[in-house]
Design a protein around this motif. Structure first.
Motif, PDB file in Angstrom:
ATOM      1  N   GLU A 189     -20.197  49.634  15.075  1.00  0.00           N
ATOM      2  CA  GLU A 189     -19.128  50.406  15.526  1.00  0.00           C
ATOM      3  C   GLU A 189     -19.384  51.781  16.389  1.00  0.00           C
ATOM      4  O   GLU A 189     -18.631  51.852  16.994  1.00  0.00           O
ATOM      5  N   LEU A 190     -20.491  52.110  15.960  1.00  0.00           N
ATOM      6  CA  LEU A 190     -21.020  53.223  16.660  1.00  0.00           C
ATOM      7  C   LEU A 190     -21.378  52.814  17.942  1.00  0.00           C
ATOM      8  O   LEU A 190     -20.998  53.645  18.857  1.00  0.00           O
ATOM      9  N   ALA A 191     -21.909  51.735  18.310  1.00  0.00           N
ATOM     10  CA  ALA A 191     -22.331  51.224  19.420  1.00  0.00           C
ATOM     11  C   ALA A 191     -20.932  51.067  20.330  1.00  0.00           C
ATOM     12  O   ALA A 191     -20.951  51.290  21.517  1.00  0.00           O
ATOM     13  N   LEU A 192     -20.033  50.449  19.588  1.00  0.00           N
ATOM     14  CA  LEU A 192     -18.639  50.189  20.148  1.00  0.00           C
ATOM     15  C   LEU A 192     -18.097  51.539  20.870  1.00  0.00           C
ATOM     16  O   LEU A 192     -17.518  51.603  22.064  1.00  0.00           O
ATOM     17  N   LEU A 193     -18.386  52.622  20.219  1.00  0.00           N
ATOM     18  CA  LEU A 193     -17.735  53.961  20.674  1.00  0.00           C
ATOM     19  C   LEU A 193     -18.585  54.350  21.785  1.00  0.00           C
ATOM     20  O   LEU A 193     -17.692  54.948  22.703  1.00  0.00           O
ATOM     21  N   ASP A 194     -19.865  54.085  21.774  1.00  0.00           N
ATOM     22  CA  ASP A 194     -20.558  54.815  22.832  1.00  0.00           C
ATOM     23  C   ASP A 194     -20.449  53.856  24.035  1.00  0.00           C
ATOM     24  O   ASP A 194     -20.202  54.561  25.198  1.00  0.00           O
ATOM     25  N   ARG A 195     -20.273  52.613  24.114  1.00  0.00           N
ATOM     26  CA  ARG A 195     -19.998  51.887  25.065  1.00  0.00           C
ATOM     27  C   ARG A 195     -18.729  52.021  25.726  1.00  0.00           C
ATOM     28  O   ARG A 195     -18.502  52.127  26.888  1.00  0.00           O
ATOM     29  N   ARG A 196     -17.621  52.081  24.966  1.00  0.00           N
ATOM     30  CA  ARG A 196     -16.510  52.354  25.286  1.00  0.00           C
ATOM     31  C   ARG A 196     -16.085  53.578  26.166  1.00  0.00           C
ATOM     32  O   ARG A 196     -15.124  53.692  26.785  1.00  0.00           O
ATOM     33  N   PRO A 240     -16.626  45.529  11.942  1.00  0.00           N
ATOM     34  CA  PRO A 240     -17.817  45.391  12.222  1.00  0.00           C
ATOM     35  C   PRO A 240     -18.715  46.545  11.165  1.00  0.00           C
ATOM     36  O   PRO A 240     -18.012  47.319  10.407  1.00  0.00           O
ATOM     37  N   ASP A 241     -20.061  46.467  11.222  1.00  0.00           N
ATOM     38  CA  ASP A 241     -20.657  47.387  10.249  1.00  0.00           C
ATOM     39  C   ASP A 241     -20.922  48.482  11.084  1.00  0.00           C
ATOM     40  O   ASP A 241     -20.296  48.778  12.068  1.00  0.00           O
ATOM     41  N   VAL A 242     -21.447  49.725  10.301  1.00  0.00           N
ATOM     42  CA  VAL A 242     -21.440  50.976  10.928  1.00  0.00           C
ATOM     43  C   VAL A 242     -22.206  50.877  12.230  1.00  0.00           C
ATOM     44  O   VAL A 242     -21.601  51.674  13.242  1.00  0.00           O
ATOM     45  N   ASN A 243     -23.558  50.349  12.456  1.00  0.00           N
ATOM     46  CA  ASN A 243     -24.141  50.654  13.499  1.00  0.00           C
ATOM     47  C   ASN A 243     -23.302  50.047  14.693  1.00  0.00           C
ATOM     48  O   ASN A 243     -23.395  50.515  15.969  1.00  0.00           O
ATOM     49  N   GLN A 276     -10.074  40.099  22.102  1.00  0.00           N
ATOM     50  CA  GLN A 276     -11.497  40.488  22.736  1.00  0.00           C
ATOM     51  C   GLN A 276     -12.374  39.453  22.857  1.00  0.00           C
ATOM     52  O   GLN A 276     -12.994  38.939  24.090  1.00  0.00           O
ATOM     53  N   LEU A 277     -12.556  38.827  22.015  1.00  0.00           N
ATOM     54  CA  LEU A 277     -13.383  37.650  21.628  1.00  0.00           C
ATOM     55  C   LEU A 277     -12.905  36.471  22.529  1.00  0.00           C
ATOM     56  O   LEU A 277     -13.675  35.903  23.428  1.00  0.00           O
ATOM     57  N   ALA A 278     -11.876  36.057  22.454  1.00  0.00           N
ATOM     58  CA  ALA A 278     -11.094  35.243  23.513  1.00  0.00           C
ATOM     59  C   ALA A 278     -11.321  35.305  24.945  1.00  0.00           C
ATOM     60  O   ALA A 278     -11.552  34.476  25.754  1.00  0.00           O
ATOM     61  N   LYS A 279     -11.059  36.664  25.257  1.00  0.00           N
ATOM     62  CA  LYS A 279     -10.958  36.832  26.822  1.00  0.00           C
ATOM     63  C   LYS A 279     -12.656  36.783  27.215  1.00  0.00           C
ATOM     64  O   LYS A 279     -12.844  36.541  28.027  1.00  0.00           O
ATOM     65  N   THR A 334     -24.791  35.629  24.955  1.00  0.00           N
ATOM     66  CA  THR A 334     -25.202  37.228  25.192  1.00  0.00           C
ATOM     67  C   THR A 334     -23.767  37.688  25.753  1.00  0.00           C
ATOM     68  O   THR A 334     -23.730  38.858  25.829  1.00  0.00           O
ATOM     69  N   ASN A 335     -23.281  37.193  26.642  1.00  0.00           N
ATOM     70  CA  ASN A 335     -22.179  37.500  27.499  1.00  0.00           C
ATOM     71  C   ASN A 335     -20.972  38.071  26.323  1.00  0.00           C
ATOM     72  O   ASN A 335     -20.631  39.251  26.468  1.00  0.00           O
ATOM     73  N   VAL A 336     -20.845  37.146  25.523  1.00  0.00           N
ATOM     74  CA  VAL A 336     -19.493  37.555  24.280  1.00  0.00           C
ATOM     75  C   VAL A 336     -20.190  38.655  23.626  1.00  0.00           C
ATOM     76  O   VAL A 336     -19.386  39.583  23.172  1.00  0.00           O
ATOM     77  N   GLU A 337     -21.410  38.498  23.027  1.00  0.00           N
ATOM     78  CA  GLU A 337     -22.016  39.689  22.047  1.00  0.00           C
ATOM     79  C   GLU A 337     -21.907  41.029  22.929  1.00  0.00           C
ATOM     80  O   GLU A 337     -21.893  42.070  22.070  1.00  0.00           O
ATOM     81  N   TRP A 338     -21.939  41.100  24.129  1.00  0.00           N
ATOM     82  CA  TRP A 338     -21.810  42.349  25.013  1.00  0.00           C
ATOM     83  C   TRP A 338     -20.454  43.198  24.585  1.00  0.00           C
ATOM     84  O   TRP A 338     -20.152  44.223  24.812  1.00  0.00           O
ATOM     85  N   VAL A 339     -19.431  42.078  24.363  1.00  0.00           N
ATOM     86  CA  VAL A 339     -18.247  42.796  23.957  1.00  0.00           C
ATOM     87  C   VAL A 339     -17.801  42.831  22.408  1.00  0.00           C
ATOM     88  O   VAL A 339     -17.403  43.746  21.892  1.00  0.00           O
ATOM     89  N   ILE A 340     -18.399  41.800  21.865  1.00  0.00           N
ATOM     90  CA  ILE A 340     -18.232  41.718  20.366  1.00  0.00           C
ATOM     91  C   ILE A 340     -19.413  41.883  19.678  1.00  0.00           C
ATOM     92  O   ILE A 340     -20.114  40.885  19.570  1.00  0.00           O
ATOM     93  N   GLU A 341     -19.970  42.995  19.306  1.00  0.00           N
ATOM     94  CA  GLU A 341     -21.573  43.133  18.832  1.00  0.00           C
ATOM     95  C   GLU A 341     -21.452  42.830  17.338  1.00  0.00           C
ATOM     96  O   GLU A 341     -20.318  43.339  16.609  1.00  0.00           O
ATOM     97  N   GLY A 342     -22.736  42.133  17.032  1.00  0.00           N
ATOM     98  CA  GLY A 342     -22.862  42.091  15.463  1.00  0.00           C
ATOM     99  C   GLY A 342     -22.087  40.985  14.937  1.00  0.00           C
ATOM    100  O   GLY A 342     -21.975  40.762  13.870  1.00  0.00           O
ATOM    101  N   LYS A 343     -21.649  40.174  15.752  1.00  0.00           N
ATOM    102  CA  LYS A 343     -20.844  38.806  15.192  1.00  0.00           C
ATOM    103  C   LYS A 343     -21.418  37.505  15.883  1.00  0.00           C
ATOM    104  O   LYS A 343     -20.735  36.630  16.302  1.00  0.00           O
ATOM    105  N   SER A 344     -22.655  37.320  15.838  1.00  0.00           N
ATOM    106  CA  SER A 344     -23.192  36.313  16.422  1.00  0.00           C
ATOM    107  C   SER A 344     -23.113  34.952  15.897  1.00  0.00           C
ATOM    108  O   SER A 344     -22.785  33.869  16.571  1.00  0.00           O
ATOM    109  N   HIS A 345     -22.943  34.790  14.537  1.00  0.00           N
ATOM    110  CA  HIS A 345     -22.716  33.486  13.871  1.00  0.00           C
ATOM    111  C   HIS A 345     -21.214  33.208  14.349  1.00  0.00           C
ATOM    112  O   HIS A 345     -20.700  31.998  14.662  1.00  0.00           O
ATOM    113  N   THR A 346     -20.174  34.074  14.177  1.00  0.00           N
ATOM    114  CA  THR A 346     -18.782  33.655  14.663  1.00  0.00           C
ATOM    115  C   THR A 346     -18.486  33.400  16.244  1.00  0.00           C
ATOM    116  O   THR A 346     -17.963  32.358  16.295  1.00  0.00           O
TER     117      THR A 346
END
Length: 334
Positions: free
Chosen positions: A198-205, A193-196, A69-72, A31-43
């Motif tokens: 990437e949009l979430a990334l823009l809003d959060r940042r 990332p997929d479209v959604n 970002q994933l590593a950090k 959950t922590n890492v997904e907060w930074v890297i969204e939509g990549k649960s399997h990775t």
């Protein structure tokens, strides 16, 4: 009078976490890492699996997709010592491992530890360093120790190297040597990332950097206990044979010049145990092996010249091997 010697007792290891604690901690890190890297649960799940298998992770992808970002994010999710190495062409091996410096007051040489002395090591753009500097990691990653001027220094547990690199065909890079690649347990690509997402990334940042909001959900001691819990996962003889058959197939494949090593066999089994523990099982299944085969094996293979010229890909070779090697039956608890 005669004395009977008692059998030597193995050293007591860390107390493994219960399956419930193990799963809850993994979900917290995920959950922590997904907060930074969204939509990549399997990775992210595979990256956590590598950490709990006491392995090392190579993140290889084009610039800007979130490798660092994933590593950090993974490092900030664990309360332990974190060191970062920015690999550059002028980086020296002593910058990584450490160096002995003469102390006039003590009239003796004093060892100054390098950046490798930590629990989680973030190696950014590892393929921008010279082969000589890259080779400084060989002993560290395999034996978890550093030898400088004839003295050996042990590295603390847990110990994991998370290295990022751009594809080797990019300018200003040095391909990792075969021995270096083989020490990385898995190679993962994040992808766009997929479209959604990437949009979430823009809003959060717009508001703040998600990394600044992360808090540790585990510490070094807990990670060591999770490693012990994963090691207790049962591996049936049939499942071990299936893994050996897969690795052997990489060595006899006509498209491959150099197949996977015995080290790859061991690391594939260790990651398989972790993946089973993540799902709450105390035994591993062929499905666990199949999820891990490509990230664990593909980067170790060296294709033939004909395969390379024909556009062949080692990931496709491993996927083809998975389709042709027979799957064991009933590999559960027996």
């Amino acid at each position: 009078m005669t004395f009977e010697s008692s059998p030597a007792q193995p050293p007591q290891g860390p107390t493994p976490l219960s399956p419930q604690e193990f799963k809850a901690t993994v979900e917290g890190i995920l959950t922590n890492v997904e907060w930074v890297i969204e939509g990549k649960s399997h990775t992210i799940k595979l990256a956590i699996a590598v950490m709990l298998a006491e392995g090392h992770l190579l993140l290889e992808d084009v610039p800007g997709v979130g490798k660092t970002q994933l590593a950090k994010a993974l490092a900030r999710s664990v309360d332990c010592s974190v060191r970062r190495i920015q690999f550059t062409p002028d980086l020296l091996p002593s910058d990584v491992t450490g160096v002995s410096i003469f102390d006039p007051e003590k009239r003796d040489f004093v060892f100054k530890p390098g950046a490798i002395f930590g629990n989680l090591i973030l190696g950014d753009e590892i393929n921008r360093a010279s082969p000589k500097t890259q080779s400084a990691l060989l002993e560290c990653m395999e034996e978890r120790q550093v030898t400088v001027d004839g003295n050996t220094y042990k590295l603390r547990s847990p110990f994991m190297v998370i290295a990022t690199q751009n594809p080797v065909e990019m300018e200003g890079t040095y391909p990792l040597p075969e021995a270096q690649r083989d020490r990385f347990t898995a190679r993962l690509a994040i992808g766009y990332p997929d479209v959604n997402a990437e949009l979430a990334l823009l809003d959060r940042r717009e508001e703040y950097n998600p990394l600044d909001a992360l808090r540790p959900v585990a510490d070094a001691d807990m990670i060591v206990r999770m490693i012990a819990a994963a090691r207790a996962v049962h591996l049936a003889p049939e499942l071990k044979r299936y893994v050996v058959d897969l690795v052997t197939a990489t060595r006899t494949n006509a498209q491959v010049r150099l197949g996977a090593s015995p080290r790859a066999t061991l690391q594939l089994l260790r990651c398989t145990q972790v993946l089973a523990a993540m799902d709450g099982r105390d035994f591993a299944l062929p499905d666990d092996v199949q999820q891990l085969a490509v990230p664990v094996l593909a980067h170790r293979l060296i294709p033939t010249t004909e395969t390379t010229m024909g556009g062949g890909d080692t990931k496709a070779i491993v996927s083809d091997i998975l389709r042709h090697v027979p799957v064991v039956s009933n590999p559960g608890r027996f």
